[in-house]
Design an enzyme around this catalytic site. Structure first.
Site, PDB file in Angstrom:
ATOM      1  N   GLY A   1      -9.625  -8.973  -1.227  1.00  0.00           N
ATOM      2  CA  GLY A   1      -8.506  -9.603  -0.529  1.00  0.00           C
ATOM      3  C   GLY A   1      -8.149 -11.000  -0.992  1.00  0.00           C
ATOM      4  N   LYS A  11     -19.872 -17.485   0.445  1.00  0.00           N
ATOM      5  CA  LYS A  11     -21.305 -17.297   0.685  1.00  0.00           C
ATOM      6  C   LYS A  11     -22.017 -16.423  -0.330  1.00  0.00           C
ATOM      7  CE  LYS A  11     -20.979 -17.932   5.689  1.00  0.00           C
ATOM      8  NZ  LYS A  11     -21.236 -17.313   7.002  1.00  0.00           N
ATOM      9  N   ARG A  29       0.829  -1.214   0.000  1.00  0.00           N
ATOM     10  CA  ARG A  29       0.000   0.000   0.000  1.00  0.00           C
ATOM     11  C   ARG A  29       0.863   1.264   0.000  1.00  0.00           C
ATOM     12  NH1 ARG A  29      -5.338  -1.562   3.699  1.00  0.00           N
ATOM     13  NH2 ARG A  29      -6.584  -2.170   1.899  1.00  0.00           N
ATOM     14  N   GLY A  69     -13.604  -3.547   0.334  1.00  0.00           N
ATOM     15  CA  GLY A  69     -14.990  -3.089   0.407  1.00  0.00           C
ATOM     16  C   GLY A  69     -15.362  -2.095  -0.677  1.00  0.00           C
TER      17      GLY A  69
END
Length: 396
Positions: A354, A197, A36, A377
């Site tokens: 990720g 999921k 990062r 996100g």
């Protein structure tokens, strides 16, 4: 594009408040992965090169409005100095007298790092007065933290509306890549969506079936879709309470002309561990005492065919339990196929999230993808069709 870049700003002699994401892993006071930090180097160097004075705003961890010593950004100074090849001055706060004095004293060629914005509860509350105090420190606002753009925080949203604002190089690259992939893409467009999921990616799937030509579903999610088609998935990870939702998504896809690609063969095992005894069976032939841990070779061949016919690929999530061998095989094979097509110039490939980044790095395919987002996100919310507050604020 409605947002401005650094190229459209007059930077010489100007103090530039740069919102960055340097929330990096640290062990024993040392940065263990500086990915990062490396991603913000072009922005900082371009500002310095244009005679500007970069002042970095960032969060670290979740201190929840309290001063937490181990979450101080001061520990990142050595890693930042090495990355920027420039002196980094540290200020013990991001607003108030210490920050104002450090900003006033900043010299050309130096970078100022302000203390963790989340040491103030007002940051996550998107407090206007707090943003106004930050605005006093600079002349221009530059957001280079796409990964934090889905948060309406003072340093990502309110501050952007108080100063002339632009996107940094990383933000510019992220927005350009996503616009290319989902805004005005070359068709056919294919999305790979994997993961455990269906419930966590409902909005994503709902948005994608109306935008893409092919939707390849992998991982535990694929098991839920197979179960929705009346197929017995044995002891596999599956959300049986979501089968109705999976059927609705398949119906929506059919109405939109979106081709859903599910495994036609699967790799099954009786235990979830590296090197577990396994066999490949048809997707509808999973033994009652076994679990599906990967897509099989016939499924990979189907996926490869779809990729060969595609012009744009968006990838989020693995096709199997990629963390343990040999159940990484389908993810690796599909990723390497996408990488080869990209390298040959026939495919624009954008990936993010990720697990996705880890899987593509592990496969050796990452370097050949057109763009890999480090955002989790924010990348998902963009794919879901949501407006990101930090991006909207740059639009003025």
């Amino acid at each position: 594009m409605a947002w401005k870049t650094l190229d459209q700003m007059q930077l010489d002699g100007k103090r530039v408040l740069v919102r960055v994401d340097i929330n990096v892993p640290v062990a024993d006071g040392k940065v263990t992965d500086d990915t990062r930090i490396q991603r913000i180097v072009p922005t900082v160097k371009d500002i310095l090169g244009a005679g500007g004075l970069p002042i970095l705003l960032a969060h670290f961890g979740r201190p929840k409005g309290a001063r937490v010593a181990e979450m101080s950004l001061q520990q990142l100074v050595p890693a930042l100095e090495a990355a920027f090849d420039a002196p980094v001055v540290f200020a013990a706060d991001c607003v108030g007298p210490a920050a104002e004095a450090a900003s006033a004293a900043l010299q050309p060629g130096q970078v100022l790092l302000l203390e963790n914005t989340r040491f103030h509860a007002a940051e996550t509350e998107n407090d206007a007065a707090f943003a106004a105090n930050m605005a006093k420190l600079g002349d221009i606002y530059c957001n280079d933290a796409f990964s934090a753009a889905h948060r309406a925080h003072a340093s990502t949203e309110a501050l952007a509306r108080l100063l002339p604002a632009c996107a940094g190089r990383l933000m510019q690259a992220e927005l350009s890549a996503l616009e290319t992939a989902l805004g005005t893409p070359k068709r056919p467009v294919t999305a790979v969506v994997g993961g455990a999921k269906v419930s966590t990616k409902l909005e994503l799937l709902g948005n994608l079936v109306g935008k893409v030509d092919n939707l390849i579903i992998g991982g535990g999610m694929a098991n839920t879709f197979l179960a929705a088609k009346g197929i017995d998935v044995g002891k596999s990870l599956a959300e049986h309470d979501m089968t109705g939702t999976a059927r609705e998504i398949m119906e929506k896809a059919a109405a939109a002309g979106c081709n859903i690609v599910l495994p036609v063969d699967v790799v099954v095992a009786r235990e979830f561990k590296a090197g577990a005894a396994n066999e490949t069976v048809a997707a509808d032939a999973c033994p009652a005492d076994a679990m599906i841990l990967d897509a099989g070779p016939a499924s990979v061949a189907e996926v490869s065919k779809v990729l060969e016919a595609s012009k744009t690929l968006i990838w989020n999530g693995p096709l199997g339990a990629f963390e343990i061998e040999p159940f990484n095989a389908a993810t690796d094979a599909a990723a390497l196929k996408a990488a080869a097509l990209t390298r040959a110039g026939g495919l624009i490939s954008v990936a993010g999230g990720g697990d996705t980044v880890a899987a593509l790095n592990a496969s050796g395919a990452a370097d050949d993808f057109s763009y890999i987002s480090t955002a989790g996100g924010a990348f998902l919310e963009w794919m879901e069709g949501k407006t990101l507050p930090g991006v909207a604020a740059l639009m003025g």
